[in-house]
Each structure stands twice: as C-alpha cells, then as structure tokens.
Design an enzyme around this catalytic site. Structure first.
Site, PDB file in Angstrom:
ATOM      1  N   LYS A 199     -21.465  -6.092  -0.199  1.00 18.22           N
ATOM      2  CA  LYS A 199     -21.422  -5.051   0.828  1.00 18.22           C
ATOM      3  C   LYS A 199     -20.990  -3.676   0.330  1.00 18.22           C
ATOM      4  CE  LYS A 199     -20.459  -8.032   4.739  1.00 18.22           C
ATOM      5  NZ  LYS A 199     -19.402  -8.484   5.652  1.00 18.22           N
ATOM      6  N   GLY A 349     -12.961 -11.143  -7.501  1.00 19.47           N
ATOM      7  CA  GLY A 349     -13.026 -12.608  -7.541  1.00 19.47           C
ATOM      8  C   GLY A 349     -14.365 -13.132  -8.028  1.00 19.47           C
ATOM      9  N   GLY A 372      -8.647  -8.243  -4.837  1.00 14.43           N
ATOM     10  CA  GLY A 372      -8.381  -7.094  -3.963  1.00 14.43           C
ATOM     11  C   GLY A 372      -7.441  -6.094  -4.606  1.00 14.43           C
TER      12      GLY A 372
HETATM   13  P1  ADP Z   1     -16.257  -9.412  -6.003  1.00 16.23           P
HETATM   14  O1  ADP Z   1     -15.621 -10.639  -5.411  1.00 16.23           O
HETATM   15  O2  ADP Z   1     -16.391  -9.502  -7.485  1.00 16.23           O
HETATM   16  O3  ADP Z   1     -15.582  -8.143  -5.558  1.00 16.23           O
HETATM   17  P2  ADP Z   1     -18.236  -9.307  -3.933  1.00 16.23           P
HETATM   18  O4  ADP Z   1     -17.427 -10.271  -3.128  1.00 16.23           O
HETATM   19  O5  ADP Z   1     -18.317  -7.929  -3.469  1.00 16.23           O
HETATM   20  O6  ADP Z   1     -17.755  -9.341  -5.460  1.00 16.23           O
HETATM   21  O7  ADP Z   1     -19.728  -9.817  -4.039  1.00 16.23           O
HETATM   22  C1  ADP Z   1     -20.095 -11.102  -4.447  1.00 16.23           C
HETATM   23  C2  ADP Z   1     -21.151 -11.668  -3.582  1.00 16.23           C
HETATM   24  O8  ADP Z   1     -22.256 -10.805  -3.483  1.00 16.23           O
HETATM   25  C3  ADP Z   1     -21.652 -12.970  -4.144  1.00 16.23           C
HETATM   26  O9  ADP Z   1     -21.367 -14.022  -3.258  1.00 16.23           O
HETATM   27  C4  ADP Z   1     -23.167 -12.738  -4.276  1.00 16.23           C
HETATM   28  O10 ADP Z   1     -23.957 -13.860  -3.920  1.00 16.23           O
HETATM   29  C5  ADP Z   1     -23.406 -11.606  -3.331  1.00 16.23           C
HETATM   30  N1  ADP Z   1     -24.640 -10.904  -3.649  1.00 16.23           N
HETATM   31  C6  ADP Z   1     -24.942 -10.227  -4.770  1.00 16.23           C
HETATM   32  N2  ADP Z   1     -26.207  -9.770  -4.731  1.00 16.23           N
HETATM   33  C7  ADP Z   1     -26.730 -10.192  -3.561  1.00 16.23           C
HETATM   34  C8  ADP Z   1     -28.007 -10.051  -2.935  1.00 16.23           C
HETATM   35  N3  ADP Z   1     -28.992  -9.412  -3.539  1.00 16.23           N
HETATM   36  N4  ADP Z   1     -28.165 -10.611  -1.718  1.00 16.23           N
HETATM   37  C9  ADP Z   1     -27.173 -11.279  -1.110  1.00 16.23           C
HETATM   38  N5  ADP Z   1     -25.945 -11.432  -1.643  1.00 16.23           N
HETATM   39  C10 ADP Z   1     -25.724 -10.908  -2.849  1.00 16.23           C
HETATM   40 MG    MG Z   2     -15.808 -11.585  -3.459  1.00 11.41          MG
END
Ligand code: ADP
Ligand code: MG
Length: 392
Positions: A199, A349, A372
């Site tokens: 997001k 994460g 976070g």
């Molecule tokens: P982090 O935990 O490293 O901060 P996020 O929680 O923001 O990362 O994002 C991770 C999630 O984003 C994963 O579950 C992944 O499946 C999802 N994601 C990445 N690219 C896509 C996409 N093109 N469509 C849907 N979900 C996605």
């Molecule tokens: Mg995440």
C-alpha cells in the site's frame, strides 16, 4: 548531536540487569520457524554475562495476547532455543512481576540467566502503567534496552521502566540506530532507495522522506499501480488505492528521481499462477503481480551503481514462487552491490522475509529487526523507546 546511552559505559559487575529483548518469534505448528530474533540479542546477553552481572533477567512480549493470559503466547517456547544459543541453562518464570518472580530471581545462582513470561499478559504493559513499570524496575539495578522493534511504542518495558532504573542501549539497538541514522544523515552517494509492498497509504511518509534524502527512488510492488493509474495507465484489476491517486500524481509529476515499473508480470489470479505473461500495459481482468524483466534489469543496473541502498517492501507477491522473481532479482542485485562495497539496509517484516527467501540475507550490510520501528525511524519520527535512552 545527542546519542543514546551505551551499554559500553554501564557498570555491570555484580548488578541485576533487566534486559528488554524482542523474542516475538514466528511460530508454526507450535515450533519456532525462524530464530533470527533470538540470535540477534546474543551479543548483548553474552556481554552482560562476561562483565560479571549478578543476574540477567530477560523480558519480552510474544504475539498479541491483548492483556490476557493466553498459553499459545507463552514465552516458554523460546527457552530451548535460547539455551542452545547461549550454551547455558535458562530459568523460566510464569509471570513477569509479583513476589514469586522476585523471590525466585533472588534465589538464582550468580551470573545466571532467566526469562520472564510475556509482558503483554498484563494490560499495564501496553498502557505504560507506572506501578507496573515500577514493579519491573524493582527486579533489577540496571535496565538494558535491546528491543529496537518495539522502540516506536511507549510501553512499560520501553519507556515506563526507564523512569525508575538507570537505562542504557544494548548492542542490537545501537546497531539499528547507527545504520538507519547513517542513511538519513550521512549516506555515501549515490543513495538508491527501493520501495515496494502492498500500500501507498502505509508508506507515504517514508516515501516523501526518501524522496528528499535519496538520489533515486525505485518503486515496485502493488504501490506502483496507484502511481501508474494516476498517470493514466491501464492497471487492470491490480491493487491500488483510489484515495491516494491525487497524492501519487502530484508526487510523480514533481519528483524526477522517482522510477516506476515499465513492464509487469500479470496473472488472472493473485494467488494462483496461470502461465507467465509479461506486458507493458495491464489488460482488464488481470492483476499485476510482479515487476517484469525490463524493470528488473533497469532497477538492477541502477542498484549496482549505488553506494548506499535502503530497501523496504517486496516488488511483487513474493509469497507465491512464480511471482517472486522480481523481488529475488532485486535482492540479488543489492547483495551484489554490497559485495562491491555499497552499504545496504533492508527493513520491514515482509521485506526481511523476502531477503531471506532470496537466500542473500548474509550479504546485506544490515537487516533491520524492526518492521514498523525502522520505517518510523526513516520517516524521521521520534521513537519514544529511544528517546528514553538519550544522554542528557
Ligand atoms: P513490509 O512488511 O516489508 O513493510 P509490506 O507489508 O508493505 O512490506 O508489503 C508486503 C506485501 O505486499 C506482501 O504481502 C506482498 O504480497 C504484497 N504485494 C507486493 N506486490 C504486490 C502486488 N503486485 N499485488 C498485491 N500485493 C502485493
Ligand atoms: Mg508487512
């Protein structure tokens, strides 16, 4: 600049030392599926033992029991692994405060280690309750904060307890602060940030900070579709956030250092692969699930010229093998740049899980243990748990 009080300056000999660690480990089928978080505190715990502490009292949370005693969140599960890592016996207590714990600790041999039950079995922990903080403090003579991952929360074990005990930062916390602050204060250039994930909404503040600090920002993952839609491109059924279209358009128009994917791996289902298809424009009925090979090669060559790299957020739905190539290749490019002398930091994460899945975690300069917390740090927020350890 102010810095945190370091464990290196603390007088440890003969002291009872209360150590806040982050043993919030992932558990699958009643087993610890990844012991990274336990390993990460080894240096701090061993140092305290070597310096002749009278007792080492470890406190942590596990999961979200929401102030209630829930056996599935008992920290007892960590004892076996901890015993192996420290190569010594660990005494476990079924609570983290109260007379029984206090008396039990006083009976332990000198230079021994004990682990107390989940702090979050008490609602007072997350409320930063003063008398609960005092009770924790009464167990010890010195407090060592090593749990960077919870330092963005004002809890009893991050802020409250520091009011009642001399408090210093452990090695893991200091390492996190060092790597993350160098990104913001003194990055060797070119500094390339890679941002992905689900997001825009959860990353918008970190993004605006990185746009100011980094020379280039490479965007991937679902968050890129909000930008592409804002620029009038077809994104099919890909995940995007309507509320952020305006913001995304403005950012894309103004920021010349922002790069977006030029090709995409698409699928009819975000869960089930149905044959690899790569396109530049996503047709109706398809989801963008990963960055395409042209984007991979463009991003990789930018990454390989970088001297500092920060990565947060996978480039696609990396949990599904067929949609994990982009993330894998970016992880490899960052690893390669690091071998060639760049400083690389990964945080978040899912990003950390992705780096591990790619098998290159040992090649990064630093893998942040704070999800976070690392993002809030990069955003430039004041983290209460770190503020509480600052030198006067
Ligand atoms: P982090 O935990 O490293 O901060 P996020 O929680 O923001 O990362 O994002 C991770 C999630 O984003 C994963 O579950 C992944 O499946 C999802 N994601 C990445 N690219 C896509 C996409 N093109 N469509 C849907 N979900 C996605
Ligand atoms: Mg995440």
């Amino acid at each position: 600049m102010k810095s945190v009080k370091s464990i290196l300056k603390a007088d440890i000999k003969g002291k009872r030392v209360l150590v806040r660690v982050d043993f919030n480990v992932p558990i699958k089928e009643k087993k610890i599926s990844d012991n990274t978080r336990i390993l990460a505190h080894g240096e701090t715990i061993n140092y305290i033992l070597e310096k002749g502490a009278k007792k080492v009292i470890l406190i942590s949370h596990l999961g979200r029991p929401k102030g209630k005693i829930k056996p599935e969140f008992s920290l007892k599960i960590v004892c076996g692994e901890l015993k192996k890592i420290l190569a010594r016996d660990i005494t476990f207590f079924n609570d983290c405060v109260g007379d029984e714990v206090k008396n039990g600790i006083s009976k332990l041999q000198d230079n021994s280690v004990c682990l107390l039950e989940n702090l979050r079995f008490h609602p007072e922990e997350e409320k930063n309750d003063e008398s609960f903080s005092k009770e924790l403090a009464e167990l010890a003579d010195l407090f060592v904060q090593d749990a960077f991952a919870v330092s963005h929360r004002a809890h009893a074990s991050t802020v409250g307890v520091t009011k009642f005990l001399p408090s210093v930062a452990g090695f893991l916390l200091m390492k996190e602060v060092k790597y993350l602050s160098e990104l913001l204060l003194n990055p060797v250039r070119p500094f390339v940030a890679v941002l992905g994930g689900a997001k825009v909404s959860t990353k918008i503040s970190v993004m605006s900070k990185l746009l100011k600090k980094a020379d280039i920002l490479l965007v991937g993952g679902a968050m890129s579709y909000t930008f592409l839609k804002a620029l009038g491109q077809n994104i099919g059924s890909s995940l995007y956030e309507e509320d952020f279209i305006g913001n995304a358009k403005e950012t894309a128009d103004v920021c010349k250092n922002l790069f977006l994917p030029e090709d995409h791996v698409i699928s009819k289902s975000p869960e089930k692969p149905d044959g690899e298809r790569v396109v530049k424009s996503i047709p109706d009925g398809f989801f963008g699930v990963d960055i395409g090979p042209e984007t991979v090669s463009k991003y990789s060559s930018i990454i390989k010229r970088a001297k500092t790299i920060f990565w947060n957020g996978p480039m696609g739905i990396f949990e599904v093998d067929d949609f994990s190539k982009g993330t894998q290749k970016i992880a490899e490019a960052i690893a390669e740049a690091t071998t060639a002398g760049a400083i690389s930091v990964a945080g978040g994460g899912d990003s950390v899980a992705a780096v591990k899945k790619a098998g290159v975690s040992g090649k990064f300069s630093h893998i942040s243990t704070g999800g976070g917390a690392s993002l809030e740090f990069v955003e430039g927020k004041t983290l209460p748990g770190i503020e509480a350890l600052m030198e006067e």
